[in-house]
Design a protein around this motif. Structure first.
Motif, PDB file in Angstrom:
ATOM      1  N   ALA A 395      21.397  -3.502 -10.826  1.00 34.84           N
ATOM      2  CA  ALA A 395      21.359  -4.644 -11.734  1.00 34.84           C
ATOM      3  C   ALA A 395      20.847  -5.870 -10.992  1.00 34.84           C
ATOM      4  O   ALA A 395      20.804  -5.904  -9.754  1.00 34.84           O
ATOM      5  N   LYS A 396      20.449  -6.862 -11.767  1.00 40.90           N
ATOM      6  CA  LYS A 396      20.091  -8.180 -11.234  1.00 40.90           C
ATOM      7  C   LYS A 396      21.041  -9.186 -11.884  1.00 40.90           C
ATOM      8  O   LYS A 396      20.882  -9.523 -13.056  1.00 40.90           O
ATOM      9  N   LEU A 397      22.020  -9.634 -11.124  1.00 42.13           N
ATOM     10  CA  LEU A 397      23.011 -10.579 -11.631  1.00 42.13           C
ATOM     11  C   LEU A 397      22.524 -11.992 -11.355  1.00 42.13           C
ATOM     12  O   LEU A 397      22.220 -12.335 -10.206  1.00 42.13           O
ATOM     13  N   CYS A 398      22.425 -12.795 -12.408  1.00 40.72           N
ATOM     14  CA  CYS A 398      21.898 -14.158 -12.282  1.00 40.72           C
ATOM     15  C   CYS A 398      22.921 -15.178 -12.779  1.00 40.72           C
ATOM     16  O   CYS A 398      23.678 -14.910 -13.717  1.00 40.72           O
ATOM     17  N   THR A 399      22.908 -16.340 -12.138  1.00 39.01           N
ATOM     18  CA  THR A 399      23.696 -17.467 -12.635  1.00 39.01           C
ATOM     19  C   THR A 399      22.828 -18.713 -12.638  1.00 39.01           C
ATOM     20  O   THR A 399      21.922 -18.872 -11.815  1.00 39.01           O
ATOM     21  N   TRP A 400      23.125 -19.596 -13.586  1.00 39.02           N
ATOM     22  CA  TRP A 400      22.455 -20.896 -13.672  1.00 39.02           C
ATOM     23  C   TRP A 400      23.523 -21.985 -13.729  1.00 39.02           C
ATOM     24  O   TRP A 400      24.569 -21.811 -14.378  1.00 39.02           O
ATOM     25  N   GLY A 401      23.264 -23.095 -13.040  1.00 38.73           N
ATOM     26  CA  GLY A 401      24.163 -24.235 -13.095  1.00 38.73           C
ATOM     27  C   GLY A 401      23.386 -25.529 -13.028  1.00 38.73           C
ATOM     28  O   GLY A 401      22.184 -25.544 -12.714  1.00 38.73           O
ATOM     29  N   ASP A 402      24.060 -26.630 -13.296  1.00 41.36           N
ATOM     30  CA  ASP A 402      23.402 -27.936 -13.250  1.00 41.36           C
ATOM     31  C   ASP A 402      22.871 -28.251 -11.861  1.00 41.36           C
ATOM     32  O   ASP A 402      21.899 -28.994 -11.710  1.00 41.36           O
ATOM     33  N   ASP A 403      23.535 -27.721 -10.825  1.00 45.63           N
ATOM     34  CA  ASP A 403      23.038 -27.908  -9.460  1.00 45.63           C
ATOM     35  C   ASP A 403      23.313 -26.637  -8.664  1.00 45.63           C
ATOM     36  O   ASP A 403      23.928 -25.684  -9.157  1.00 45.63           O
ATOM     37  N   ARG A 404      22.873 -26.629  -7.418  1.00 50.21           N
ATOM     38  CA  ARG A 404      22.971 -25.412  -6.601  1.00 50.21           C
ATOM     39  C   ARG A 404      24.425 -25.012  -6.347  1.00 50.21           C
ATOM     40  O   ARG A 404      24.775 -23.831  -6.376  1.00 50.21           O
ATOM     41  N   GLY A 405      25.281 -26.000  -6.098  1.00 49.78           N
ATOM     42  CA  GLY A 405      26.683 -25.702  -5.841  1.00 49.78           C
ATOM     43  C   GLY A 405      27.356 -25.033  -7.018  1.00 49.78           C
ATOM     44  O   GLY A 405      28.120 -24.070  -6.850  1.00 49.78           O
ATOM     45  N   ILE A 406      27.076 -25.499  -8.223  1.00 47.48           N
ATOM     46  CA  ILE A 406      27.673 -24.907  -9.422  1.00 47.48           C
ATOM     47  C   ILE A 406      27.158 -23.484  -9.611  1.00 47.48           C
ATOM     48  O   ILE A 406      27.922 -22.566  -9.951  1.00 47.48           O
ATOM     49  N   ALA A 407      25.859 -23.283  -9.383  1.00 51.81           N
ATOM     50  CA  ALA A 407      25.284 -21.941  -9.528  1.00 51.81           C
ATOM     51  C   ALA A 407      25.894 -20.973  -8.515  1.00 51.81           C
ATOM     52  O   ALA A 407      26.175 -19.815  -8.845  1.00 51.81           O
ATOM     53  N   ILE A 408      26.116 -21.431  -7.277  1.00 54.10           N
ATOM     54  CA  ILE A 408      26.713 -20.575  -6.252  1.00 54.10           C
ATOM     55  C   ILE A 408      28.156 -20.227  -6.623  1.00 54.10           C
ATOM     56  O   ILE A 408      28.582 -19.069  -6.531  1.00 54.10           O
ATOM     57  N   ASP A 409      28.925 -21.232  -7.035  1.00 53.82           N
ATOM     58  CA  ASP A 409      30.321 -20.974  -7.416  1.00 53.82           C
ATOM     59  C   ASP A 409      30.396 -19.987  -8.582  1.00 53.82           C
ATOM     60  O   ASP A 409      31.259 -19.096  -8.611  1.00 53.82           O
ATOM     61  N   ALA A 410      29.497 -20.145  -9.559  1.00 52.48           N
ATOM     62  CA  ALA A 410      29.478 -19.232 -10.699  1.00 52.48           C
ATOM     63  C   ALA A 410      29.124 -17.818 -10.260  1.00 52.48           C
ATOM     64  O   ALA A 410      29.669 -16.831 -10.771  1.00 52.48           O
ATOM     65  N   ARG A 438      25.864 -21.235   6.313  1.00 58.50           N
ATOM     66  CA  ARG A 438      24.412 -21.445   6.419  1.00 58.50           C
ATOM     67  C   ARG A 438      23.753 -21.354   5.055  1.00 58.50           C
ATOM     68  O   ARG A 438      22.858 -22.144   4.732  1.00 58.50           O
ATOM     69  N   PHE A 439      24.171 -20.384   4.252  1.00 65.17           N
ATOM     70  CA  PHE A 439      23.586 -20.272   2.916  1.00 65.17           C
ATOM     71  C   PHE A 439      23.965 -21.484   2.074  1.00 65.17           C
ATOM     72  O   PHE A 439      23.129 -22.022   1.338  1.00 65.17           O
ATOM     73  N   ALA A 440      25.202 -21.919   2.176  1.00 67.81           N
ATOM     74  CA  ALA A 440      25.640 -23.083   1.406  1.00 67.81           C
ATOM     75  C   ALA A 440      24.804 -24.310   1.751  1.00 67.81           C
ATOM     76  O   ALA A 440      24.493 -25.128   0.879  1.00 67.81           O
ATOM     77  N   ARG A 441      24.389 -24.429   3.013  1.00 66.22           N
ATOM     78  CA  ARG A 441      23.559 -25.568   3.442  1.00 66.22           C
ATOM     79  C   ARG A 441      22.095 -25.383   3.070  1.00 66.22           C
ATOM     80  O   ARG A 441      21.306 -26.327   3.182  1.00 66.22           O
ATOM     81  N   GLY A 442      21.710 -24.172   2.686  1.00 69.12           N
ATOM     82  CA  GLY A 442      20.299 -23.894   2.419  1.00 69.12           C
ATOM     83  C   GLY A 442      19.510 -23.677   3.688  1.00 69.12           C
ATOM     84  O   GLY A 442      18.274 -23.704   3.679  1.00 69.12           O
ATOM     85  N   ASP A 443      20.204 -23.436   4.795  1.00 67.54           N
ATOM     86  CA  ASP A 443      19.570 -23.224   6.094  1.00 67.54           C
ATOM     87  C   ASP A 443      19.264 -21.738   6.250  1.00 67.54           C
ATOM     88  O   ASP A 443      19.946 -21.004   6.961  1.00 67.54           O
ATOM     89  N   ILE A 444      18.229 -21.271   5.560  1.00 68.27           N
ATOM     90  CA  ILE A 444      17.936 -19.843   5.508  1.00 68.27           C
ATOM     91  C   ILE A 444      16.483 -19.580   5.871  1.00 68.27           C
ATOM     92  O   ILE A 444      15.601 -20.408   5.624  1.00 68.27           O
ATOM     93  N   THR A 445      16.246 -18.433   6.480  1.00 63.25           N
ATOM     94  CA  THR A 445      14.897 -17.936   6.741  1.00 63.25           C
ATOM     95  C   THR A 445      14.911 -16.443   6.452  1.00 63.25           C
ATOM     96  O   THR A 445      15.966 -15.861   6.172  1.00 63.25           O
ATOM     97  N   THR A 446      13.757 -15.810   6.567  1.00 62.74           N
ATOM     98  CA  THR A 446      13.708 -14.366   6.352  1.00 62.74           C
ATOM     99  C   THR A 446      14.430 -13.615   7.462  1.00 62.74           C
ATOM    100  O   THR A 446      14.660 -12.413   7.348  1.00 62.74           O
ATOM    101  N   ALA A 447      14.802 -14.324   8.538  1.00 66.98           N
ATOM    102  CA  ALA A 447      15.544 -13.703   9.637  1.00 66.98           C
ATOM    103  C   ALA A 447      17.051 -13.880   9.471  1.00 66.98           C
ATOM    104  O   ALA A 447      17.817 -13.490  10.355  1.00 66.98           O
TER     105      ALA A 447
END
Length: 682
Positions: A395-410, A438-447
């Motif tokens: 499956a592909k589980l998706c969430t949408w929120g008003d901002d990134r934090g809300i989408a992550i929490d959802a 790191r993900f919460a900060r958006g500090d991500i790369t393909t590594a």
């Protein structure tokens, strides 16, 4: 303009179901095709008609153009949607449909030829002045030539299938040996997955971010872009988590990437949904990678932030309609995330898992209490089979929120409530990533995955506060079960049982310290107060716990101090095995006397299998690379096993002698079948 009346979907799984949903909304009939392995699949059930096209192997069913065309003609369909993968980027298929006056719901054959082939598209991009990653654009004949080119480009290099996609036919090589092995594996995977074994090599840019631009064109020369998607959380070059927009881009970079993508699309008269992929470095310099001339797996996140149904736009373009929006009409609202839920075991190096879905109950779709939106694109159902023949996506589980934090929490809540049993799956790993700072900060790369889990995924770090809550809820679960048993025995003469109010709780996790608690439960029903004492000198902690749970339920939904707290639990002797946010706990709940006696019990040791090479997943042996009596070195390749279209090379863990080989090429193996046995060298 000719209205499409019936669409044959030349695909399977969740993307076939996705196309059916939009076609149904537009009042268009649908036809499914299916192999022997898919006769009971969800897309077959959903479509208005279904046509059998052959055996499970894709090169005998879903990749056979003649069978697809015959199904179109037999059902009177006037259009074909190819989904992604399979024939979606095959120009000969698009040409054949055009010759028979059947609408192809995708770009024109010229665009597929020009941009769908990675080598051709790179040359076109270079000619257009687009910045590209250094590499060798010509075809590579054999492994020796691959090694020479890799040395010329400079390690590390990316070995890629020209007709590839979805992470298939891709390998990173850091030296000559890996280049030689990677070339052959990529070539084999490319031939199996795409019917095209051409390979090319490019420089592997370290610490990159993978960001792509969604473009949309029509047959009248109009083309726009719909923002970007960040796809940097990848494993084995396969995307795992995608989001839109990117937490890294600024408006200026987004506009520049979008303009360049549109210019490239217009150069080939692009007239459908497509994606231009880039590598972006830490200074926001971006380099063209490739253009995918099809719908992307991760298209839902773009739909969620733009409100545009991309499948509908593809159908309208195939009908000859003009785009009903301009670039100025495109607005990006809120934030969206997509989690790819795969049939694979993250605790066994993400190896594929097959079997029956004994339980499949995704979270409810739609708006949730926080105002976020949950969406789940799937092609499976409870009781269905996950086959070894196809992609392991569930499956592909998706969430949408008003901002990134809300989408992550959802997303965290949605994953907590996703009930999935019967096969291995990667939900614990996804939970661990979303909980990572790191993900919460958006500090991500393909590594990201390689850096954060260099030894594989062993579980998320333990959160002591969560562990205490789990101990309290498990104590209450045990208390509920014991009171239920007491009521049953109390209904019989002389069989009444006393249930204590205090329990000893021992919690073990593979990633944290063993913890022990005493749990004193106050109250008879409803909201209970549980006084928790651990083995430290800290004061006791009171927790208010509300729990509506019945013995046998595996999803435990509790309220702890008025906040929802959800985890999975399965009964084991003396307690429960618990899964929560990427951590596995064994929780024993005993009365105080039983807890004292448990400390005296000997620890059972696991059997020693260090002298065996066990098959880590169900699959087919592609090749055995050593012989009986041969001395092998640490890290030497021993065998190659293929499962779900991916080749996996099994290597020696230490220097040893092969004493017995139990498998040969072509054998079908189950998990833990013994492939070969070893003995220590003299």
């Amino acid at each position: 303009m000719t209205k499409i009346k019936k669409i044959l979907i030349a695909n399977r799984g969740e993307i076939a179901c996705r196309v059916i949903k939009t076609a149904r909304k537009m009042g268009i009939k649908t036809v499914a095709v299916y192999s022997d392995a898919d006769k009971n699949a969800l897309h077959v059930r959903m479509a208005d008609e279904a046509v059998h096209i052959g055996p499970p192997a894709v090169n005998q069913s879903y990749l056979v153009m003649e069978k697809i065309i015959k199904a179109v003609e037999d059902t009177g369909a006037d259009a074909v949607h190819p989904g992604y993968g399979f024939l979606s980027e095959n120009p000969e298929f698009a040409k054949l449909l055009a010759k028979k006056k059947i609408a192809f719901i995708g770009p024109n054959p010229h665009a597929i030829v020009s941009m769908g082939d990675k080598i051709t598209s790179k040359k076109l991009a270079q000619d257009a002045g687009v910045s590209c990653v250094p590499g060798h654009m010509g075809l590579i004949e054999d492994a020796d030539e691959a090694v020479k080119i890799a040395n010329k480009v400079g390690y590390p290099v990316m070995i890629k299938a020209s007709a590839g996609g979805g992470g298939k036919g891709m390998r990173i090589a850091w030296n000559d040996e890996e280049a030689r092995e990677g070339f052959q594996s990529s070539k084999n995977e490319a031939a199996t997955s795409f019917g095209d074994d051409r390979i090319f090599i490019e420089k592997f840019v370290t610490q990159p971010r993978h960001i792509e631009i969604q473009v949309l064109g029509d047959k009248h020369g109009n083309c726009i872009y719909l923002g970007e998607r960040e796809c940097s959380i990848q494993r084995r070059n396969q995307k795992v988590i995608e989001e839109a927009p990117s937490p890294f881009l600024d408006e200026e970079t987004r506009a520049a990437m979008g303009a360049e993508s549109v210019a490239l699309a217009k150069a080939v008269n692009y007239d459908s949904a497509g994606t231009v992929e880039f590598i972006v470095d830490g200074d926001k310099n971006f380099y063209f990678l490739e253009m995918n001339t099809r719908l992307q797996v991760e298209h839902p996140v773009t739909e969620l932030i733009t409100g545009v149904d991309l499948v509908e736009q593809m159908i309208r373009s195939a009908q000859g309609e003009e785009l009903n929006m301009s670039q100025d009409d495109v607005t990006l609202t809120g934030w969206a995330l997509e989690s790819r839920i795969y049939a694979e075991d993250p605790y066994r190096n993400f190896l594929p898992s097959i079997g029956r879905l004994k339980r499949y109950r995704p979270p409810a779709e739609g708006k949730v209490e926080s105002g976020a939106i949950v969406r789940n694109d799937t092609g499976v159902f409870e009781g269905g089979e996950i086959s070894m023949f196809y992609d392991p996506m569930i499956a592909k589980l998706c969430t949408w929120g008003d901002d990134r934090g809300i989408a992550i929490d959802a997303m965290k809540v949605a994953l907590d409530n996703f009930e999935l049993d019967g096969i291995g799956h990667n939900i614990p790993f996804l939970q661990a990533v979303y909980d990572h700072d790191r993900f919460a900060r958006g500090d991500i790369t393909t590594a990201f995955i390689a850096e954060e889990y260099p030894d594989g995924f062993l579980g998320a770090p333990e959160n002591a506060g969560h562990t205490r809550k789990i101990a309290a809820v498990c104590a209450l679960m045990h208390d509920i079960k014991e009171h239920r048993a007491a009521q049953i025995s109390g209904s019989l003469p002389n069989h009444a049982r006393h249930v204590p109010d205090e329990w000893a709780v021992a919690v073990k996790s593979p990633t944290g310290e063993d913890r022990t608690y005493s749990a004193d439960i106050n109250g008879d029903s409803g909201l209970r107060t549980i006084v928790m004492n651990d083995d430290s000198d800290k004061a006791a902690l009171e927790l208010e716990v509300g729990l509506n749970w019945r013995p046998g339920e595996e999803t435990v939904r509790a309220f702890v101090d008025s906040r929802a707290f959800t985890f999975k639990a399965r009964a084991i002797p003396e307690g429960y095995r618990v899964w929560h946010r990427g951590v596995i706990f064994d929780v024993a709940v005993r009365n105080p006397r039983a807890a004292e006696l448990a400390k005296l019990m000997p620890i059972k040791l696991a059997p020693d299998t260090s002298n065996l090479l066990l098959c880590p997943m169900p699959g087919v042996v592609v090749s055995v690379l050593v012989e009986e009596g041969q001395t092998v070195e640490d890290g030497q390749a021993l065998a190659v096993v293929e499962a779900m279209k991916m080749e996996n090379t099994l290597r020696a863990e230490s220097r040893c002698v092969v004493s017995k080989v139990n498998a040969s090429a072509g054998d079908n193996l189950a998990v833990d079948d013994v492939i070969m046995e070893f003995e220590k060298p003299e």
